[in-house]
Scaffold this motif. Structure first.
Motif, mmCIF file in Angstrom:
data_model
loop_
_atom_site.group_PDB
_atom_site.id
_atom_site.type_symbol
_atom_site.label_atom_id
_atom_site.label_comp_id
_atom_site.label_asym_id
_atom_site.label_seq_id
_atom_site.Cartn_x
_atom_site.Cartn_y
_atom_site.Cartn_z
ATOM 1 N N PRO A 76 30.348 28.017 55.638
ATOM 2 C CA PRO A 76 31.142 27.244 55.078
ATOM 3 C C PRO A 76 30.715 26.314 53.572
ATOM 4 N N ARG A 77 29.331 26.144 53.782
ATOM 5 C CA ARG A 77 28.731 25.337 53.205
ATOM 6 C C ARG A 77 28.604 25.440 51.600
ATOM 7 N N SER A 78 29.460 26.613 50.753
ATOM 8 C CA SER A 78 29.027 27.234 49.780
ATOM 9 C C SER A 78 29.966 26.807 48.942
ATOM 10 N N TYR A 79 29.753 27.140 47.219
ATOM 11 C CA TYR A 79 31.798 27.466 46.576
ATOM 12 C C TYR A 79 33.223 27.699 47.009
ATOM 13 N N THR A 80 32.714 29.080 47.246
ATOM 14 C CA THR A 80 34.197 29.555 48.234
ATOM 15 C C THR A 80 34.003 29.704 49.459
ATOM 16 N N GLY A 81 32.994 28.807 50.123
ATOM 17 C CA GLY A 81 33.412 28.821 51.572
ATOM 18 C C GLY A 81 32.682 29.942 53.122
ATOM 19 N N GLU A 82 31.903 31.541 51.759
ATOM 20 C CA GLU A 82 31.757 32.372 52.052
ATOM 21 C C GLU A 82 29.702 32.770 52.076
ATOM 22 N N ASP A 83 29.910 33.476 52.621
ATOM 23 C CA ASP A 83 27.761 33.465 51.821
ATOM 24 C C ASP A 83 28.073 33.897 50.403
ATOM 25 N N THR A 84 27.222 32.856 49.568
ATOM 26 C CA THR A 84 27.349 33.039 48.611
ATOM 27 C C THR A 84 26.035 33.406 48.029
ATOM 28 N N VAL A 85 25.199 34.530 47.229
ATOM 29 C CA VAL A 85 24.080 34.437 46.837
ATOM 30 C C VAL A 85 24.609 34.443 45.120
ATOM 31 N N GLU A 86 23.088 34.013 44.198
ATOM 32 C CA GLU A 86 23.521 34.065 43.190
ATOM 33 C C GLU A 86 21.860 34.498 42.720
ATOM 34 N N PHE A 87 21.911 35.263 41.766
ATOM 35 C CA PHE A 87 21.045 35.791 40.703
ATOM 36 C C PHE A 87 21.034 34.641 39.765
ATOM 37 N N ASN A 88 19.319 34.887 39.577
ATOM 38 C CA ASN A 88 19.051 34.040 38.429
ATOM 39 C C ASN A 88 18.690 35.105 37.345
ATOM 40 N N CYS A 89 18.748 35.359 36.535
ATOM 41 C CA CYS A 89 18.293 37.143 35.829
ATOM 42 C C CYS A 89 17.873 36.501 34.309
ATOM 43 N N HIS A 90 17.790 37.849 33.278
ATOM 44 C CA HIS A 90 17.214 36.965 32.139
ATOM 45 C C HIS A 90 18.486 37.718 31.355
ATOM 46 N N GLY A 91 18.720 36.603 30.549
ATOM 47 C CA GLY A 91 20.277 36.694 30.146
ATOM 48 C C GLY A 91 20.611 37.673 28.934
ATOM 49 N N GLY A 92 20.735 39.197 28.853
ATOM 50 C CA GLY A 92 20.874 39.959 28.716
ATOM 51 C C GLY A 92 22.129 40.735 28.823
ATOM 52 N N PRO A 93 22.850 41.234 28.325
ATOM 53 C CA PRO A 93 23.959 41.830 28.614
ATOM 54 C C PRO A 93 24.152 42.924 29.453
ATOM 55 N N LEU A 94 22.754 43.234 28.929
ATOM 56 C CA LEU A 94 22.392 45.272 29.612
ATOM 57 C C LEU A 94 21.627 44.854 31.122
ATOM 58 N N ILE A 95 21.033 44.038 31.045
ATOM 59 C CA ILE A 95 20.258 43.733 32.377
ATOM 60 C C ILE A 95 21.441 43.407 33.399
ATOM 61 N N LEU A 96 22.069 42.507 32.918
ATOM 62 C CA LEU A 96 23.410 41.796 33.935
ATOM 63 C C LEU A 96 24.127 43.144 33.849
ATOM 64 N N ARG A 97 24.666 44.014 33.414
ATOM 65 C CA ARG A 97 25.458 45.005 33.608
ATOM 66 C C ARG A 97 24.843 46.059 34.248
ATOM 67 N N ARG A 98 23.450 46.082 34.315
ATOM 68 C CA ARG A 98 22.548 47.121 35.459
ATOM 69 C C ARG A 98 22.857 46.523 36.506
ATOM 70 N N ILE A 99 22.464 45.586 36.805
ATOM 71 C CA ILE A 99 22.143 44.588 38.200
ATOM 72 C C ILE A 99 23.731 44.722 38.477
ATOM 73 N N ILE A 100 24.789 44.091 37.794
ATOM 74 C CA ILE A 100 25.434 44.146 39.007
ATOM 75 C C ILE A 100 26.420 45.882 38.942
ATOM 76 N N GLU A 101 26.061 46.957 38.864
ATOM 77 C CA GLU A 101 26.069 48.247 38.684
ATOM 78 C C GLU A 101 25.462 48.435 39.599
ATOM 79 N N VAL A 102 24.253 48.302 40.179
ATOM 80 C CA VAL A 102 23.664 48.548 41.557
ATOM 81 C C VAL A 102 24.095 47.795 42.783
ATOM 82 N N LEU A 103 24.599 46.566 42.291
ATOM 83 C CA LEU A 103 25.362 45.729 43.558
ATOM 84 C C LEU A 103 26.225 46.298 43.943
ATOM 85 N N ILE A 104 27.431 46.640 43.349
ATOM 86 C CA ILE A 104 27.978 47.749 43.509
ATOM 87 C C ILE A 104 27.847 48.809 44.212
ATOM 88 N N ASP A 105 27.043 49.086 43.941
ATOM 89 C CA ASP A 105 27.131 50.937 43.894
ATOM 90 C C ASP A 105 26.225 50.283 45.799
#
Length: 451
Positions: A76-105
């Motif tokens: 529970p030692r996170s912002y949400t109280g749940e297990d949390t993972v944060e990816f620090n990526c390069h900040g391009g919209p296309l890169i972020l969208r692609r990573i979101i897509e594979v995580l949803i997949d």
């Protein structure tokens, strides 16, 4: 809790657009599994220590997507109280969208607006006033707005409500003691009425603070009105400290309204420069006058600007009367040219003499505007900024008033206790102890996705 509150959710946590860094946040029971399935590094994410960070790559089935730093925060030692993972990526919209897509997949679901903070509330990481403070922190327009939001985020407002609730529960316990042991217990009414009176004062103070809180959160509209060539546009530029409006010696240069926001020592003010008020057969000027009237109607304050180097005209008297009983300040402009007699008696509203050309007395005008729209600021003890809070406070005040009337009228203790419990229910709704899903939906839909 909804069934969907158990899903693993994902969203971009940084602002839209291009940037050096973009952060993707995952939260939920399967966050480590979902993230770990798409991460390649020296150490598997499941084996990382809590609150640690590691370097690696995000992959699809057949290619690398980005080099990333990954943070792991176990519940529970996170912002949400749940297990949390944060990816620090390069900040391009296309890169972020692609990573979101594979995580949803891989099994995650795209987060709804405010869903991370909603889970923090549901998991007991914060109360509802603190959750609302998160979005206020993000949207703060001035230092006072930031200070107000941070006070609530630290739990300052919650503590005020808890202190009130504690004193009311004490009164209820005293009443119940009389009811249960009426033959053996004698209670002085003052011991019950004292805490109730203190709570009533506290509720009144909090309710009145919404006048300031609304201004700090949303800002106040201040319209500059007056006859043509009074110097309204020059005054706007001086208050903004920039050349925003076109200024010429020709009367009627401003044909449409111009709006700009300025921070007046913590009070966010939307200044509206308007077309000059005068009778005209010109359709363009008539439309300008119509828009000026509309701006005046929606204003918290009107600055009626006059050229004080000229004698007052009957038209000025008519225009000032036309403003009705709303707040207004008579701004006697062009004081560098001297002030003609008669202006001080033209209206009983507050008056400030200034020179938009030289800047004389502009700071005095700023202070007058701030005091008019914000009132006297006595420091932050937890002002109310949410309409939802005011509605609940008004209901709590009514119940508490009924309790005081019942006590004064020597009605049975059950009646007084009932009204006090009603008051506690309304206070509990503010901090989220008794808040329906519909209300929660309305609150968290105002948040950005990723927060």
């Amino acid at each position: 809790m909804r069934p969907s509150d158990r899903d693993t959710i994902v969203a971009v946590a940084t602002a839209p657009g291009e940037g050096a860094i973009g952060i993707i946040r995952l939260s939920g029971q399967e966050a480590l599994e979902v993230a770990g399935g798409r991460f390649q590094g020296k150490q598997a994410l499941k084996t990382l220590d809590d609150r640690s960070i590691t370097y690696g790559r995000v992959t699809t089935r057949d290619q690398f997507l980005d080099e990333v730093l990954v943070s792991v925060m176990r519940g529970p030692r996170s912002y949400t109280g749940e297990d949390t993972v944060e990816f620090n990526c390069h900040g391009g919209p296309l890169i972020l969208r692609r990573i979101i897509e594979v995580l949803i997949d891989s099994g995650a679901r795209h987060a709804e607006p405010g869903e991370f903070t909603r889970r923090a509330f549901l998991n007991g990481k914060m109360d509802l006033t603190q959750a609302e403070a998160v979005v206020e922190m993000i949207g703060a327009k001035t230092d006072l707005g930031l200070e107000s939001a941070y006070f609530k985020l630290r739990g300052g407002l919650k503590k005020r409500f808890e202190k009130m609730a504690e004193s009311l529960r004490f009164s209820i316990s005293m009443l119940e003691a009389v009811l249960d042991f009426s033959e053996d217990v004698e209670i002085d009414n003052k011991a019950i009425s004292g805490p109730i009176a203190e709570a009533a004062c506290e509720l009144e103070e909090l309710t009145r603070s919404y006048t300031q809180g609304k201004v700090i959160r949303d800002g106040a509209v201040v319209t500059l009105a007056g006859r043509p060539n009074a110097g309204k546009s020059s005054l706007l530029n001086r208050l903004l400290e920039e050349e925003r409006a076109i200024v010429t010696a020709t009367p009627g240069t401003t044909r449409d309204s111009i709006e700009e926001t300025v921070d007046l020592s913590g009070a966010p003010v939307v200044l509206v420069d308007t077309a000059g008020l005068r009778k005209s057969g010109d359709p363009v000027e008539q439309e300008g006058t119509k828009r000026t009237r509309h701006a005046i109607d929606r204003s918290e304050l009107v600055l009626y600007v006059v050229d004080a180097s000229l004698d007052p005209m009957e038209e000025d008297v008519e225009q000032l009367k036309g403003l009705g009983g709303g707040k207004r300040i008579l701004v006697k402009n062009k004081m560098d040219l001297g002030e003609r007699p008669g202006w001080s008696d033209i209206d009983r509203c507050d008056q400030v003499a200034v020179s938009a050309l030289t800047g004389d007395n502009i700071e005095e005008l700023r202070n007058a505007i701030r005091e008019s729209v914000l009132g006297k600021w006595e420091g932050n003890r937890g002002i109310i900024t949410q309409e939802r809070h005011v509605e609940a406070l008004e209901k709590a005040k009514m119940s508490l008033s009924h309790a005081q009337e019942a006590l004064a009228g020597n009605l049975p203790g059950e009646v007084v206790a009932f009204e006090l419990r009603e008051t506690l229910e309304f206070l509990a709704a503010i901090i989220g102890e008794t808040t329906s899903d519909d209300v929660l939906d309305r609150i968290f839909k105002t948040f950005c996705i990723g927060k």
